[in-house]
Every structure is written in structure tokens, then in C-alpha cells.
Scaffold this motif. Structure first.
Motif, PDB file in Angstrom:
ATOM      1  N   VAL A 305      40.718  46.563  63.356  1.00 53.81           N
ATOM      2  CA  VAL A 305      42.031  46.803  63.609  1.00 53.81           C
ATOM      3  C   VAL A 305      42.424  47.020  61.832  1.00 53.81           C
ATOM      4  O   VAL A 305      41.921  46.559  61.222  1.00 53.81           O
ATOM      5  N   SER A 306      43.586  47.850  61.795  1.00 53.39           N
ATOM      6  CA  SER A 306      44.040  48.233  60.533  1.00 53.39           C
ATOM      7  C   SER A 306      45.700  48.617  60.713  1.00 53.39           C
ATOM      8  O   SER A 306      46.144  48.614  61.929  1.00 53.39           O
ATOM      9  N   TYR A 307      46.309  48.881  59.511  1.00 53.52           N
ATOM     10  CA  TYR A 307      47.637  49.133  59.626  1.00 53.52           C
ATOM     11  C   TYR A 307      47.895  50.677  59.940  1.00 53.52           C
ATOM     12  O   TYR A 307      47.190  51.498  59.886  1.00 53.52           O
ATOM     13  N   HIS A 308      49.058  50.927  60.606  1.00 50.57           N
ATOM     14  CA  HIS A 308      49.423  52.393  61.077  1.00 50.57           C
ATOM     15  C   HIS A 308      49.645  53.221  59.776  1.00 50.57           C
ATOM     16  O   HIS A 308      50.425  52.610  58.670  1.00 50.57           O
ATOM     17  N   PRO A 309      49.306  54.190  59.632  1.00 51.09           N
ATOM     18  CA  PRO A 309      49.927  55.213  58.718  1.00 51.09           C
ATOM     19  C   PRO A 309      51.268  55.304  58.099  1.00 51.09           C
ATOM     20  O   PRO A 309      51.641  55.366  57.043  1.00 51.09           O
ATOM     21  N   ALA A 310      51.992  55.150  59.410  1.00 52.47           N
ATOM     22  CA  ALA A 310      53.517  55.143  59.127  1.00 52.47           C
ATOM     23  C   ALA A 310      53.824  53.936  58.358  1.00 52.47           C
ATOM     24  O   ALA A 310      55.054  53.945  57.554  1.00 52.47           O
ATOM     25  N   TYR A 311      53.412  52.919  58.792  1.00 55.02           N
ATOM     26  CA  TYR A 311      53.603  51.564  58.160  1.00 55.02           C
ATOM     27  C   TYR A 311      53.148  51.839  56.500  1.00 55.02           C
ATOM     28  O   TYR A 311      53.924  51.219  55.713  1.00 55.02           O
ATOM     29  N   LEU A 312      52.000  52.330  56.204  1.00 56.20           N
ATOM     30  CA  LEU A 312      51.609  52.479  54.850  1.00 56.20           C
ATOM     31  C   LEU A 312      52.361  53.196  54.104  1.00 56.20           C
ATOM     32  O   LEU A 312      52.352  53.135  52.760  1.00 56.20           O
ATOM     33  N   LEU A 313      53.305  54.242  54.576  1.00 62.84           N
ATOM     34  CA  LEU A 313      54.237  55.185  53.970  1.00 62.84           C
ATOM     35  C   LEU A 313      55.394  54.315  53.703  1.00 62.84           C
ATOM     36  O   LEU A 313      55.814  54.673  52.527  1.00 62.84           O
ATOM     37  N   ARG A 314      55.564  53.522  54.545  1.00 61.93           N
ATOM     38  CA  ARG A 314      56.716  52.489  54.034  1.00 61.93           C
ATOM     39  C   ARG A 314      56.253  51.475  53.194  1.00 61.93           C
ATOM     40  O   ARG A 314      57.107  50.773  52.595  1.00 61.93           O
ATOM     41  N   SER A 315      54.940  50.998  53.178  1.00 62.28           N
ATOM     42  CA  SER A 315      54.641  50.026  52.371  1.00 62.28           C
ATOM     43  C   SER A 315      53.178  50.192  51.761  1.00 62.28           C
ATOM     44  O   SER A 315      52.161  49.840  52.051  1.00 62.28           O
ATOM     45  N   PRO A 316      53.315  50.932  50.507  1.00 62.09           N
ATOM     46  CA  PRO A 316      52.251  51.554  49.870  1.00 62.09           C
ATOM     47  C   PRO A 316      51.289  50.590  49.410  1.00 62.09           C
ATOM     48  O   PRO A 316      50.111  50.761  49.231  1.00 62.09           O
ATOM     49  N   SER A 317      51.957  49.194  49.216  1.00 60.03           N
ATOM     50  CA  SER A 317      51.147  48.095  48.607  1.00 60.03           C
ATOM     51  C   SER A 317      49.979  47.896  49.578  1.00 60.03           C
ATOM     52  O   SER A 317      49.121  47.051  49.070  1.00 60.03           O
ATOM     53  N   GLU A 318      50.084  48.232  50.891  1.00 53.68           N
ATOM     54  CA  GLU A 318      49.050  47.864  51.895  1.00 53.68           C
ATOM     55  C   GLU A 318      48.049  48.829  52.150  1.00 53.68           C
ATOM     56  O   GLU A 318      47.151  48.302  52.765  1.00 53.68           O
ATOM     57  N   LYS A 319      48.041  49.711  51.294  1.00 45.88           N
ATOM     58  CA  LYS A 319      46.936  50.810  51.326  1.00 45.88           C
ATOM     59  C   LYS A 319      45.444  50.110  50.805  1.00 45.88           C
ATOM     60  O   LYS A 319      44.623  50.766  51.546  1.00 45.88           O
ATOM     61  N   ALA A 320      45.599  49.406  50.113  1.00 47.23           N
ATOM     62  CA  ALA A 320      44.408  48.725  49.538  1.00 47.23           C
ATOM     63  C   ALA A 320      43.602  47.952  50.746  1.00 47.23           C
ATOM     64  O   ALA A 320      42.518  48.070  50.888  1.00 47.23           O
ATOM     65  N   ARG A 321      44.528  47.319  51.609  1.00 44.31           N
ATOM     66  CA  ARG A 321      43.761  46.317  52.289  1.00 44.31           C
ATOM     67  C   ARG A 321      43.437  47.580  53.817  1.00 44.31           C
ATOM     68  O   ARG A 321      42.513  47.272  54.514  1.00 44.31           O
ATOM     69  N   ALA A 322      44.120  48.650  54.155  1.00 41.64           N
ATOM     70  CA  ALA A 322      43.689  49.500  54.965  1.00 41.64           C
ATOM     71  C   ALA A 322      42.464  50.218  54.559  1.00 41.64           C
ATOM     72  O   ALA A 322      41.526  50.447  55.262  1.00 41.64           O
ATOM     73  N   TRP A 323      42.115  50.337  53.048  1.00 45.48           N
ATOM     74  CA  TRP A 323      40.931  50.994  52.683  1.00 45.48           C
ATOM     75  C   TRP A 323      39.752  49.991  53.042  1.00 45.48           C
ATOM     76  O   TRP A 323      38.699  50.309  53.359  1.00 45.48           O
ATOM     77  N   GLN A 324      39.864  48.627  52.809  1.00 48.06           N
ATOM     78  CA  GLN A 324      39.035  47.696  53.184  1.00 48.06           C
ATOM     79  C   GLN A 324      38.494  47.884  54.689  1.00 48.06           C
ATOM     80  O   GLN A 324      37.451  47.633  54.925  1.00 48.06           O
ATOM     81  N   ASP A 325      39.504  48.145  55.472  1.00 47.94           N
ATOM     82  CA  ASP A 325      39.223  48.185  56.852  1.00 47.94           C
ATOM     83  C   ASP A 325      38.557  49.475  57.266  1.00 47.94           C
ATOM     84  O   ASP A 325      37.553  49.329  57.960  1.00 47.94           O
ATOM     85  N   LEU A 326      38.720  50.438  56.243  1.00 49.67           N
ATOM     86  CA  LEU A 326      38.063  51.821  56.640  1.00 49.67           C
ATOM     87  C   LEU A 326      36.627  51.521  55.993  1.00 49.67           C
ATOM     88  O   LEU A 326      35.627  51.939  56.904  1.00 49.67           O
ATOM     89  N   LYS A 327      36.315  50.934  55.149  1.00 45.87           N
ATOM     90  CA  LYS A 327      35.030  50.549  54.402  1.00 45.87           C
ATOM     91  C   LYS A 327      34.271  49.837  55.684  1.00 45.87           C
ATOM     92  O   LYS A 327      32.982  49.712  55.678  1.00 45.87           O
ATOM     93  N   LEU A 328      34.976  48.873  56.057  1.00 44.17           N
ATOM     94  CA  LEU A 328      34.316  47.914  57.063  1.00 44.17           C
ATOM     95  C   LEU A 328      33.882  48.554  58.379  1.00 44.17           C
ATOM     96  O   LEU A 328      32.804  48.536  58.821  1.00 44.17           O
ATOM     97  N   ALA A 329      34.708  49.409  58.498  1.00 43.14           N
ATOM     98  CA  ALA A 329      34.380  50.476  59.927  1.00 43.14           C
ATOM     99  C   ALA A 329      32.917  51.425  59.689  1.00 43.14           C
ATOM    100  O   ALA A 329      32.224  51.417  60.447  1.00 43.14           O
ATOM    101  N   SER A 330      32.947  51.881  58.257  1.00 42.60           N
ATOM    102  CA  SER A 330      32.100  53.000  58.088  1.00 42.60           C
ATOM    103  C   SER A 330      30.541  52.515  57.706  1.00 42.60           C
ATOM    104  O   SER A 330      29.630  52.975  57.841  1.00 42.60           O
ATOM    105  N   GLN A 331      30.616  51.034  57.309  1.00 35.37           N
ATOM    106  CA  GLN A 331      29.502  50.258  56.946  1.00 35.37           C
ATOM    107  C   GLN A 331      28.632  49.584  58.027  1.00 35.37           C
ATOM    108  O   GLN A 331      27.482  49.079  58.006  1.00 35.37           O
ATOM    109  N   MET A 332      29.366  49.757  59.194  1.00 39.72           N
ATOM    110  CA  MET A 332      28.863  49.207  60.398  1.00 39.72           C
ATOM    111  C   MET A 332      27.418  49.957  60.951  1.00 39.72           C
ATOM    112  O   MET A 332      27.432  51.133  60.908  1.00 39.72           O
ATOM    113  N   VAL A 333      26.492  49.511  61.376  1.00 44.39           N
ATOM    114  CA  VAL A 333      25.200  50.101  61.964  1.00 44.39           C
ATOM    115  C   VAL A 333      25.584  50.104  63.429  1.00 44.39           C
ATOM    116  O   VAL A 333      25.748  49.117  64.042  1.00 44.39           O
TER     117      VAL A 333
END
Length: 333
Positions: A305-333
Motif C-alpha cells: 500500500v502507498s499514497y496516491h500520486p494525486a495526493y503526492l502532488l498536493r503533499s510533496p513532503s510525502e514522496k519520501a515515504r512513497a519511495w520507501q514503499d516502491l523500494k519495498l515492492a521491488s525488493q520482494m522475491v
């Protein structure tokens, strides 16, 4: 049958003459009456009116004078005379100043059509409606049953023609989804926005550009690796939050997409999408940052689960957490 009565002027005394002059009927009353042949049985309206006129005149409150015999008296009718013909009950008499003389045929009675008067037997029965006149709407098949055995192409056609909820009335396009088939990742958003509704594709405009950049950062592309769709296939008016009944009507399409695409993992963007797939009302802050398991008929699929891109456009400070979620998804085996 009675013999004709000679046309002679009625006799009146001086008191009667004064009373007739006051009500403006002296000349008319002293005029010789026409010859009247009275039938044996009084069945006409004129005879009934004559009888009533005689009774009204005898009860007039202005004078106690008695008119001559009925055969030579003029027809004098009060306002209630017409109703007294239909209902023989005694009616209260108006003052003599308002007495009127009928000059023609009595009117005001409702007429009955000749088709009804001449009809014999019971009234005709109404013509039964034919099958063409009374179209019977076929029972609506639930979405879950309709998509049960559908292929991906058949599922797309069903989404385009869907009328399961009221969102179909205001949409331009139903947004089925877009991307690679088969796919590695399935990205699930909430509902189409204005641009998605215009173009018929998911995540276009600024939100789509941000999502493409986020996927590219972990080596993914919507053309070769990712299939993108939404829980709701039609745009809610004014981009409002989806209603529970709308989510319930549309979610079978998403579950069938998951069964057909068989993704390696699912990335869910937004609170409504996460709550729908996980069956919870928890906040997105409590759902993100860890791996969930979505149970299907073919087994379990990892879900992040991560933040919606529309929310990240309104709240740029949350992009760092969204990036953590993407790395979590990509590191899964």
C-alpha cells in the motif's frame, strides 16, 4: 284531454296591481295568456316549472295576495326552481325581487352521450396489452455472476457497457485499464479523474506522469511490466470519494482482472483502493510500509500500500515515504 282555455286578461285587485308594478311585471301579467292545452299527465319540464311557480308565488313574503287560477298564470321561477325539479325536497325561497322568468329551454343539466344511452348490455372490456406494448425487462444478472467466466477481452466489453450503478449516467468513458499482459505488477488506483474520463485510459495527466516516473525509478514500465487499473471504472462526479455501493458494484471487475492477469505483486495507491482489497477501514498510514497478502483462488499475492500520486502532488513532503514503499515492492522475491 282538457279543452283550450280562452285567452283573457287575469283579474287583479288594486293591492296586487301595486305589487306587480313594484316588481316591474304589471304589463306582462296583465297581458292575455296564450291558449294552453294541458296534457293529462304532466311530464314536460314546462309543466313542472308551472307548478313550482305557483307554489313560489303563493309563498312569497312580500304579499299575501293569491294569483288567479294556474291555467292563466305566467311561469315564474325562483333561483332554486331548477334544482327543485331534480330534487322535490322543499327549498328556501328567495325574495320576490330576484324572481326571474324563463324565456327558453331550461339549461344547466348535464347531458349523457348518445353512445351510452343507446348501449345495451355490460360495458365493453378493455383491450388486453400485447407483448410488444408491455415490454418486460429481463432480470439483471449480478456483476459477480456475469464476469465469472469472462476472458480479458469479454471483461473489457462488459466494463464499457456496464450500468450496475449510477456512475454510468455521467461518464464519457469507462476506464478498464492499460498495460502489459501478462504483467509482473498490477497497480490499482481508486477511480478515474477528469482526464481519464476524457481519454478512457488510467493515470493520465500530471498524476500519470508522476506514476510513470516512480515506476521508472525501480525499473518498471507500464508498456512492458505493469498493468494499471482502478477499483472504480467510471469517474465519480466532481472527483468525489466513491460510495460504498459503487465500490461493491465495481469491485467484481477488479477481482476478475486479478484472476486473469495473475500478477507477481500488487501495488495499491490510495485509501479506498487499499480498504477495498484488504477488507478493512484502517487508515492508509497504518497500512503502508509493510507487505500484505491478498488471498485468491490461485493462492496469495503480495500487496503493498502507498499514497496516491494525486495526493503526492498536493503533499510533496510525502514522496519520501512513497519511495520507501516502491523500494519495498521491488525488493520482494
Amino acid at each position: 284531454m282538457s279543452l283550450p282555455t280562452p285567452a283573457t286578461a287575469p283579474r287583479v285587485n288594486p293591492l296586487q296591481r301595486i305589487w306587480l308594478r313594484e316588481i316591474g311585471m304589471e304589463r306582462l301579467w296583465l297581458r292575455p295568456a296564450p291558449v294552453v292545452t294541458a296534457p293529462a299527465a304532466k311530464t314536460s319540464v314546462a309543466s313542472d316549472l308551472a307548478d313550482i311557480a305557483s307554489a313560489v308565488t303563493s309563498q312569497a313574503p312580500v304579499s299575501k295576495a293569491v294569483f288567479p287560477d294556474q291555467s292563466s298564470a305566467p311561469t315564474i321561477v325562483a333561483k332554486e326552481a331548477a334544482s327543485a325539479v331534480a330534487a322535490p325536497a322543499a327549498a328556501e325561497v328567495e325574495p320576490a325581487a330576484q324572481v326571474v322568468i324563463p324565456t327558453g329551454r331550461v339549461t344547466g343539466r348535464p347531458t349523457i352521450p348518445a353512445s351510452i344511452l343507446n348501449r345495451s348490455g355490460p360495458p365493453p372490456r378493455p383491450v388486453p396489452k400485447t407483448v410488444e406494448d408491455e415490454a418486460v425487462e429481463a432480470p439483471r444478472v449480478p456483476v459477480g455472476e456475469a464476469v465469472k467466466n469472462a476472458t480479458l477481452d469479454e471483461l473489457r466489453e462488459q466494463v464499457v457497457a456496464c450500468t450496475a450503478c449510477g456512475l454510468c449516467q455521467g461518464r464519457r468513458h469507462a476506464v478498464f485499464g492499460q498495460g502489459a499482459t501478462p504483467t509482473r505488477w498490477l497497480v490499482v488506483g481508486e477511480a478515474p479523474g477528469e482526464q481519464e474520463d476524457r481519454q478512457g485510459h488510467p493515470f493520465v495527466g500530471r498524476s500519470g506522469q508522476l506514476l510513470d516516473a516512480m515506476l521508472a525509478a525501480v525499473g518498471m514500465s507500464r508498456d512492458t511490466d505493469v498493468f494499471i487499473t482502478n477499483v472504480i471504472k467510471c469517474r465519480p462526479p466532481g472527483n468525489r470519494n466513491p460510495k460504498p455501493e459503487e465500490i461493491a458494484s465495481c469491485s467484481p471487475y477488479l477481482m476478475r482482472q486479478i484472476a486473469l492477469l495473475k500478477p507477481e505483486r500488487i501495488l495499491v495507491l490510495g485509501r479506498f483502493a487499499a480498504q477495498t482489497l484488504l477488507g478493512t477501514d484502517a487508515t492508509i498510514g497504518s497500512l503502508r510500509g509493510r507487505v500484505h497478502q491478498l488471498k485468491t483462488d490461485d493462492g496469495e499475492i503480495p500487496l503493498i500500500v502507498s499514497y496516491h500520486p494525486a495526493y503526492l502532488l498536493r503533499s510533496p513532503s510525502e514522496k519520501a515515504r512513497a519511495w520507501q514503499d516502491l523500494k519495498l515492492a521491488s525488493q520482494m522475491v
